[in-house]
Design an enzyme around this catalytic site. Structure first.
Site, PDB file in Angstrom:
ATOM      1  N   ASP A   1       0.909  -1.145   0.000  1.00 33.67           N
ATOM      2  CA  ASP A   1       0.000   0.000   0.000  1.00 33.67           C
ATOM      3  C   ASP A   1       0.947   1.193   0.000  1.00 33.67           C
ATOM      4  O   ASP A   1       1.595   1.475   1.019  1.00 33.67           O
ATOM      5  CB  ASP A   1      -0.856  -0.005   1.263  1.00 33.67           C
ATOM      6  N   HIS A   2       1.081   1.880  -1.136  1.00 36.93           N
ATOM      7  CA  HIS A   2       2.177   2.847  -1.231  1.00 36.93           C
ATOM      8  C   HIS A   2       2.017   4.021  -0.246  1.00 36.93           C
ATOM      9  O   HIS A   2       2.984   4.695   0.072  1.00 36.93           O
ATOM     10  CB  HIS A   2       2.391   3.326  -2.676  1.00 36.93           C
TER      11      HIS A   2
ATOM     12  N   HIS B   1      -5.769   2.591   1.177  1.00 36.96           N
ATOM     13  CA  HIS B   1      -4.965   3.694   1.708  1.00 36.96           C
ATOM     14  C   HIS B   1      -5.617   4.360   2.922  1.00 36.96           C
ATOM     15  O   HIS B   1      -4.979   4.577   3.951  1.00 36.96           O
ATOM     16  CB  HIS B   1      -4.765   4.784   0.648  1.00 36.96           C
TER      17      HIS B   1
END
Ligand code: BG6
Length: 516
Positions: free
Chosen positions: A208-209, A271
């Site tokens: 999950d950046h 996110h």
């Protein structure tokens, strides 16, 4: 007098005190990018790896393998990589000279049919050759950057080819899985069943950046490396918490994907819920990956998924129509390429959750995310309770509640709003801010999220990757909303203009959103 900070006897910029030197990762390895001819690889992954080479963090003994459908030979793929780096790296990081030459000779490519085990056997042989030629030590990082429907196939064939999980002293195998992890609860569970047949949880890195963004990592430091915040971080002092991930861009070239996803799946399920978990979790017993991930899961399990008849009360959806962004007219969502002209997909989603535990009972957590909003901003805002008794500033002034704003992007830092006396003889007060920004505080630019995350996967640190129990819980939380939204058309769509604050229904859900 306080001595100026030094490194090896040399005085350094005091802002940089405590910053570690950029540490080279010691573990040698080959990284295999499945889907290496796709968009994510060229825009994000390849630039991240090359930039790690430039800043000295990439292991010296390293090789990169592209594995995708497009036909290239090794040289053709090297040229492709060079062209992408030329396009996507800043001017001072273009591929050239001996650094590029060394990087390029470590690049290999397999033009593959994802359905054919024989191509995965070729990969196995190539990895063995890399181990000999580049000293990559039997360490293999598999990065799934293909379209998600291909994930289970890749995992199955890795096993068939004998490339499944290993951590046996003669090297390790790890798998990085890009989002979306499934398109709903059922498909996520099915994907997980396929993965766990081949890779144990300790070898699975779900990206999950947002977790790789520096200010997101700082949430834990803010809360648990300070004395002043934690005592007031609860229902006694906090009125509500709002989390925003707003974008001004539209769906760009991704209409085909997005029209089947929507904002709830694309941003909130992953996110935004991850941000909620970090801001609301209990203190972990240590900074070990699983101690932190246990707390994240625990707090998500304290949120009850809504009943179907509650969905309308706890959520709001929107879809952008034509509007104006940065002074330019832009089209509406239904006019975007690859989007159905009568699409019912939401490009804006807002949800209000309650956490049923001792710390947060009664405190609303309001989450929103959308495309084509007034500006790009991601932030977490903690609003504190009003003062109990007003004797000061009793004139027409409004005494605003204190706010703590965790700024994730584009600004990175922390701001605190409090009331101060307006100079002069009258007892007027006004809100002012104490503002900390990473750039000015530390004198460095935060590394892009993908550099940090790829580095952590090579190091074997899972802290910033989402564990299956949290992914599953996040799907359980959004499922009732998804079900209701899919089965009932919203006839008000499009209900917000591009460039605006979002749909009016979001304000009905929660009137105190910060202005975008
Ligand atoms: C991705 C979504 O996960 O995050 C995109 O799929 C979105 O739709 C992007 O644009 C936003 O990321 P960032 O880092 O620009 O906020």
């Amino acid at each position: 007098m306080i001595a100026a900070p030094t490194v090896d006897g040399e005085a350094i910029n005091p802002l940089r005190a405590g910053l570690p030197p950029s540490d080279r990762i010691e573990e040698p390895c080959s990284i295999v990018f499945f889907g290496a001819s796709g968009d994510l690889f060229k825009r994000m992954l390849l630039p991240a790896v090359y930039s790690m080479r430039l800043n000295g963090t990439l292991p010296t003994d390293f090789a990169l393998v592209g594995f995708a459908r497009t036909t290239y030979d090794d040289d053709g793929f090297r040229e492709y990589c060079r062209a992408q780096l030329d396009a996507f790296m800043p001017d001072d990081k273009k591929p050239e000279g001996s650094v590029w030459d060394d990087f390029a000779r470590r690049i290999r490519y397999i033009a593959a049919d994802f359905k054919d085990t024989a191509d995965f056997v070729k990969l196995k042989n190539l990895l063995a050759r890399n181990d000999e030629e580049f000293g990559t030590g039997g360490n293999h990082l598999f990065y799934l950057a293909t379209p998600p429907p291909v994930f289970p196939e890749v995992v199955r064939h890795l096993k068939n080819a004998g490339l499944d999980a290993r951590d046996d002293g003669a090297g390790w195998t790890r798998i990085v899985v890009e989002k979306p992890f499934g398109i709903d609860l059922e498909s996520a569970q099915a994907l997980q069943r396929e993965i766990e047949k081949v890779f144990p949880e300790a070898a699975v890195y779900r990206i999950d950046h947002y977790l790789g963004k520096e200010p997101v990592q700082d949430i834990i430091a803010l809360r648990f490396a300070n004395t002043i915040f934690e005592p007031i971080w609860n229902r006694n002092y906090v009125q509500n918490i709002q989390i925003t991930a707003a974008e001004s861009i539209g769906v760009e070239e991704r209409g085909g994907y997005y029209d089947h996803a929507g904002a709830l799946r694309d941003m909130i399920q992953n996110h935004v819920i991850n941000l909620l978990a970090l801001v609301a979790m209990e203190p972990p017993v240590s900074s070990h990956a699983d101690d932190i991930r246990n707390e994240k899961s625990k707090v998500l399990s304290a949120i009850s998924p809504a009943a179907y008849d509650e969905v309308a009360d706890i959520s709001a959806r929107g879809q952008y129509g034509p509007g104006v962004i940065d002074g330019q007219p832009v089209k509406g969502y239904r006019q975007e390429d690859a989007v159905a002209p009568d699409s019912n997909t939401e490009t804006f989603a807002a949800v209000r959750f309650c956490i049923d535990n001792w710390r947060w009972s009664g405190v609303p957590f309001c989450l929103r995310s959308g495309k084509r909003l007034a500006r790009k901003v991601s932030e977490i805002v903690v609003t504190f309770k009003p003062i109990p008794h007003r004797f000061y500033g009793a004139s027409t002034d409004d005494i605003e509640p204190n706010l703590l704003v965790i700024k994730i992007q584009p600004d990175e830092g922390i701001a605190m709003r409090f009331e101060a006396k307006v100079p002069g003889p009258k007892d007027h007060v006004r809100s002012v801010y104490m503002d900390f920004n990473y750039g000015t505080g530390f004198g460095v630019v935060s590394p892009p999220a993908y550099e940090r995350l790829i580095g952590d996967a090579i190091r074997g640190d899972q802290t910033l990757f989402t564990r299956w129990d949290a992914v599953e819980r996040a799907w359980q939380l959004v499922t009732p909303i998804l079900d209701v939204w899919t089965s009932s058309k919203d006839f008000s769509f499009p209900n917000y203009a591009a460039g605006s604050q979002g749909p009016p229904s979001a304000v009905k859900l929660f009137p105190d959103w910060r202005q975008l």
